[in-house]
Design a protein around this motif. Structure first.
Motif, mmCIF file in Angstrom:
data_model
loop_
_atom_site.group_PDB
_atom_site.id
_atom_site.type_symbol
_atom_site.label_atom_id
_atom_site.label_comp_id
_atom_site.label_asym_id
_atom_site.label_seq_id
_atom_site.Cartn_x
_atom_site.Cartn_y
_atom_site.Cartn_z
ATOM 1 N N VAL A 16 0.832 -1.205 0.000
ATOM 2 C CA VAL A 16 0.000 0.000 0.000
ATOM 3 C C VAL A 16 0.872 1.264 0.000
ATOM 4 O O VAL A 16 0.398 2.354 0.310
ATOM 5 C CB VAL A 16 -0.972 0.019 1.197
ATOM 6 C CG1 VAL A 16 -2.000 -1.105 1.057
ATOM 7 C CG2 VAL A 16 -0.242 -0.098 2.536
ATOM 8 N N SER A 17 2.138 1.111 -0.331
ATOM 9 C CA SER A 17 3.064 2.247 -0.456
ATOM 10 C C SER A 17 3.166 3.082 0.821
ATOM 11 O O SER A 17 3.285 4.305 0.764
ATOM 12 C CB SER A 17 2.670 3.137 -1.638
ATOM 13 O OG SER A 17 2.746 2.401 -2.836
ATOM 14 N N SER A 18 3.127 2.409 1.970
ATOM 15 C CA SER A 18 3.237 3.129 3.247
ATOM 16 C C SER A 18 4.626 3.718 3.441
ATOM 17 O O SER A 18 4.797 4.691 4.180
ATOM 18 C CB SER A 18 2.930 2.181 4.404
ATOM 19 O OG SER A 18 3.946 1.191 4.496
ATOM 20 N N ASN A 20 7.163 2.293 4.975
ATOM 21 C CA ASN A 20 7.884 1.808 6.166
ATOM 22 C C ASN A 20 9.206 1.147 5.788
ATOM 23 O O ASN A 20 10.224 1.353 6.441
ATOM 24 C CB ASN A 20 7.051 0.773 6.930
ATOM 25 C CG ASN A 20 5.728 1.304 7.417
ATOM 26 O OD1 ASN A 20 5.142 2.172 6.780
ATOM 27 N ND2 ASN A 20 5.258 0.777 8.525
ATOM 28 N N CYS A 21 9.155 0.335 4.747
ATOM 29 C CA CYS A 21 10.359 -0.417 4.372
ATOM 30 C C CYS A 21 11.479 0.523 3.932
ATOM 31 O O CYS A 21 12.631 0.326 4.297
ATOM 32 C CB CYS A 21 10.033 -1.428 3.285
ATOM 33 S SG CYS A 21 9.261 -0.728 1.809
ATOM 34 N N ALA A 36 6.521 -0.640 -3.503
ATOM 35 C CA ALA A 36 7.935 -0.777 -3.176
ATOM 36 C C ALA A 36 8.550 -1.922 -3.963
ATOM 37 O O ALA A 36 7.866 -2.843 -4.402
ATOM 38 C CB ALA A 36 8.083 -1.034 -1.676
ATOM 39 N N PRO A 57 2.946 -3.130 7.088
ATOM 40 C CA PRO A 57 1.590 -3.332 7.598
ATOM 41 C C PRO A 57 0.812 -4.397 6.832
ATOM 42 O O PRO A 57 -0.184 -4.919 7.332
ATOM 43 C CB PRO A 57 0.939 -1.950 7.446
ATOM 44 C CG PRO A 57 1.710 -1.288 6.350
ATOM 45 C CD PRO A 57 3.120 -1.795 6.494
ATOM 46 N N MET A 58 1.258 -4.718 5.628
ATOM 47 C CA MET A 58 0.536 -5.670 4.781
ATOM 48 C C MET A 58 1.231 -7.032 4.702
ATOM 49 O O MET A 58 0.763 -7.922 3.993
ATOM 50 C CB MET A 58 0.394 -5.107 3.364
ATOM 51 C CG MET A 58 -0.234 -3.722 3.304
ATOM 52 S SD MET A 58 -1.812 -3.620 4.160
ATOM 53 C CE MET A 58 -2.806 -4.670 3.091
#
Ligand code: SF4
Length: 74
Positions: A16-18, A20-21, A36, A57-58
């Protein structure tokens, strides 16, 4: 014995393109228009990719041992 190598995969459908990574491992992941992606698919074992996989998160990031395919993370 050589160094342990891991194989990193990002499920673009789940991502979801958050970001975090990328925030945790900027030298290992980049964000593109459709999610990503790992900068290196095969790499020498690096705890930063485990942290990134656990922070996703996913659970879109999977890390496996490149030699035998056993799961490293998440
Ligand atoms: S942390 Fe997971 S959901 Fe967020 S950009 Fe990375 S792969 Fe995508």
């Amino acid at each position: 014995m050589g160094e342990t190598r891991w194989k990193v995969h990002v499920d673009r459908d789940a991502c979801v393109s958050s970001g975090n990574c990328v925030a945790l491992a900027a030298e290992r992941f980049e964000l593109t228009d459709d999610g990503a992606r790992p900068l290196q698919e095969i790499l020498v074992a690096d705890e930063a990719v485990v942290e990134a996989a656990e922070a996703c998160p996913m659970e879109a990031i999977t890390v496996v041992d490149a030699a035998d395919g056993s799961e490293v993370a998440p």
